[in-house]
Design a protein around this motif. Structure first.
Motif, PDB file in Angstrom:
ATOM      1  N   GLN A 360      50.677-128.865 -10.343  1.00 23.44           N
ATOM      2  CA  GLN A 360      49.307-128.944 -10.949  1.00 23.44           C
ATOM      3  C   GLN A 360      50.483-128.170 -12.295  1.00 23.44           C
ATOM      4  OE1 GLN A 360      45.585-127.854 -10.361  1.00 23.44           O
ATOM      5  NE2 GLN A 360      45.489-127.437 -12.722  1.00 23.44           N
ATOM      6  N   LEU A 361      51.138-127.492 -12.393  1.00 23.00           N
ATOM      7  CA  LEU A 361      51.275-126.097 -13.623  1.00 23.00           C
ATOM      8  C   LEU A 361      52.454-127.596 -14.305  1.00 23.00           C
ATOM      9  CD1 LEU A 361      50.723-122.843 -12.378  1.00 23.00           C
ATOM     10  CD2 LEU A 361      49.312-124.127 -14.302  1.00 23.00           C
ATOM     11  N   ARG A 362      53.523-127.639 -13.233  1.00 27.31           N
ATOM     12  CA  ARG A 362      54.609-128.549 -13.867  1.00 27.31           C
ATOM     13  C   ARG A 362      54.209-129.160 -15.418  1.00 27.31           C
ATOM     14  NH1 ARG A 362      57.403-126.901  -8.260  1.00 27.31           N
ATOM     15  NH2 ARG A 362      58.152-124.697  -8.439  1.00 27.31           N
ATOM     16  N   ASN A 363      53.614-130.595 -14.033  1.00 26.93           N
ATOM     17  CA  ASN A 363      52.804-131.639 -14.909  1.00 26.93           C
ATOM     18  C   ASN A 363      52.674-131.636 -16.471  1.00 26.93           C
ATOM     19  OD1 ASN A 363      54.190-133.339 -12.749  1.00 26.93           O
ATOM     20  ND2 ASN A 363      52.282-132.713 -11.542  1.00 26.93           N
ATOM     21  N   ALA A 364      52.200-130.236 -15.750  1.00 35.71           N
ATOM     22  CA  ALA A 364      51.097-129.765 -17.441  1.00 35.71           C
ATOM     23  C   ALA A 364      52.479-129.760 -18.372  1.00 35.71           C
ATOM     24  CB  ALA A 364      49.944-128.732 -17.286  1.00 35.71           C
ATOM     25  N   GLN A 418      42.001-125.045  -9.510  1.00 38.17           N
ATOM     26  CA  GLN A 418      41.633-126.169 -11.154  1.00 38.17           C
ATOM     27  C   GLN A 418      41.706-125.660 -12.493  1.00 38.17           C
ATOM     28  OE1 GLN A 418      40.309-125.541  -8.297  1.00 38.17           O
ATOM     29  NE2 GLN A 418      37.984-125.940  -8.818  1.00 38.17           N
ATOM     30  N   LEU A 421      44.587-123.917 -15.700  1.00 39.68           N
ATOM     31  CA  LEU A 421      45.191-124.376 -16.414  1.00 39.68           C
ATOM     32  C   LEU A 421      45.040-123.727 -18.767  1.00 39.68           C
ATOM     33  CD1 LEU A 421      46.718-128.322 -16.209  1.00 39.68           C
ATOM     34  CD2 LEU A 421      48.240-125.713 -17.558  1.00 39.68           C
ATOM     35  N   LYS A 422      43.798-123.106 -18.037  1.00 35.60           N
ATOM     36  CA  LYS A 422      42.462-123.106 -19.276  1.00 35.60           C
ATOM     37  C   LYS A 422      42.620-121.928 -19.495  1.00 35.60           C
ATOM     38  CE  LYS A 422      39.187-126.424 -17.576  1.00 35.60           C
ATOM     39  NZ  LYS A 422      37.445-126.860 -17.076  1.00 35.60           N
TER      40      LYS A 422
END
Length: 424
Positions: A360-364, A418, A421-422
């Motif tokens: 999830q983090l890498r995709n962001a 989830q 990222l915020k």
């Protein structure tokens, strides 16, 4: 206790360095900044082999001395060398692939060069060079562009105090031609001047039975350096037509650079010489505090590419990244590196959830390094994180939440996976 044989594995050859962790990141950051400048001027990347045939760098080409090259043989008995200098390699490439083209070429590169310096000199034998070559343009506008690019490159690195010293090979060559000095004597004279052996220079010139005024002019060469006013002094001590043309050229070049406000970074050195014999016109070195050698070297080499079969006027420069990094460190100029990474600590049973969070983090666009917390203790983990591009340590919990430690502030937050990222 390690055996002596085992300890030898950890030794390094003299003249090379291991660069790692933050230092490596800072060096790459500076290289990228300079590369961005070269690209902004419209220069295209080129990459040449790390080793070439010896003849590419032979004496006639005017590169470094044979005993300063690392030589070896291929299976067919050909003598190969690790490149000691990027320019002849690029000249070979330009002649081979662009020999029939009349288009101007603008090429840039980043690569390592290898010179077998004496250990007692304290110089690196392997250095990283960043540079550019402008091929197919003999005009003063090309000279002005290259020197402007040098200044912009040094500014982009963070340097504020530096000088680009400019000379003109034709000034010295005009005087030598007038003196009738042969090639071997010229080589000896240049070597003495480069070594600042002025007594040897005087003795050699007296042995040539030259006119006293010409001898005096050659002897005063090492003193002809400073601001633009030194060009007037140089003009006053010679009537040599070629030397006077060189002075006039430098005055015009200075005026062009002054239009962009670069004059404050420019000084002149009419006694500037180089071991590289391929230089034919303007020549320059870039200096700053904290390093004993030039961080930038360059000049015009209109005859070099012709030695590979295709005449093309050319000018270029190379910046030694290793020298520049030493100067930046000694001048206490900080190189802020982008820190955009997190470390995810997990136990074996938490691995599956950690993998999903990392994806999830890498995709962001966030770098995520996963480590099994069972294999390292907390202090080791933090030490590793602080020496890397890591801003936060994320620890998986037995529940659905994660704990986020910000390394800069020391704050700890708890959040659902989830929502990570915020909070970054």
């Amino acid at each position: 206790m390690r055996s002596s044989a085992a300890s030898d594995v950890y030794k390094r050859q003299e003249g090379v360095r291991d660069i790692y962790n933050g230092e490596c990141a800072r060096k790459l950051m500076v290289q990228n900044r300079i590369h961005d400048v070269l690209k902004s001027y419209g220069y295209n990347d080129i990459s040449t082999p790390t080793f070439e045939f010896f003849d590419v760098f032979n004496k006639e080409r005017g590169s470094v001395a044979s005993n300063e090259m690392f030589k070896f043989f291929d299976r067919d008995g050909n003598t190969l060398v690790l490149r000691p200098d990027m320019t002849p390699s690029i000249a070979r490439t330009a002649a081979k692939y662009y020999g029939d083209s009349n288009m101007t070429l603008k090429l840039c590169y980043i690569g390592n060069t290898f010179i077998n310096n004496h250990n007692y000199q304290g110089r690196l034998k392997e250095t990283t060079q960043i540079g550019a070559e402008l091929i197919g343009d003999s005009s003063i506008y090309a000279d002005a562009e290259i020197i402007s690019m040098v200044i912009d490159s040094l500014l982009s690195s963070g340097l504020k105090e530096f000088q680009v010293e400019i000379g003109q090979v034709q000034f010295f060559r005009g005087l030598l031609k007038e003196a009738g000095i042969d090639t071997d004597t010229e080589d000896e004279l240049v070597e003495l001047m480069l070594n600042k052996n002025f007594y040897g220079v005087e003795e050699l010139l007296k042995s040539q039975n030259l006119d006293d005024s010409l001898t005096d002019t050659l002897l005063v060469l090492p003193q002809l350096f400073g601001s633009v006013e030194v060009l007037d002094r140089a003009r006053s001590i010679t009537s040599n037509e070629e030397a006077l043309e060189a002075i006039a050229y430098l005055e015009e070049l200075y005026g062009m650079l002054a239009q962009n406000g670069y004059d404050k970074y420019i000084t002149f050195d009419l006694g500037m010489l180089s071991k590289h014999k391929y230089y034919t016109g303007v020549i320059f070195n870039g200096y700053t505090y904290g390093t004993g050698d030039a961080v930038v070297k360059g000049g015009r080499y209109d005859k070099l590419i012709g030695q590979f079969g295709s005449d093309k006027a050319s000018i270029g420069f190379s910046l030694t990244a290793d020298q520049l990094m030493v100067a930046l460190e000694r001048q206490k100029i900080e190189i802020p590196c982008d820190r955009n990474g997190v470390m995810i600590l997990h136990t074996p049973s938490q691995w599956s959830r950690a993998v999903k969070l990392a994806a999830q983090l890498r995709n962001a666009g966030v770098s995520a390094s996963m480590l099994c917390s069972r294999s390292i203790d907390d202090s080791e983990c933090r030490t590793y994180a602080e020496s890397s591009d890591i801003t936060d340590i994320i620890s998986m919990t037995d529940g659905e939440d994660v704990r986020i430690l910000n390394l800069a502030s020391g704050d700890i937050k708890t959040a659902a996976a989830q929502d990570v990222l915020k909070l970054l």
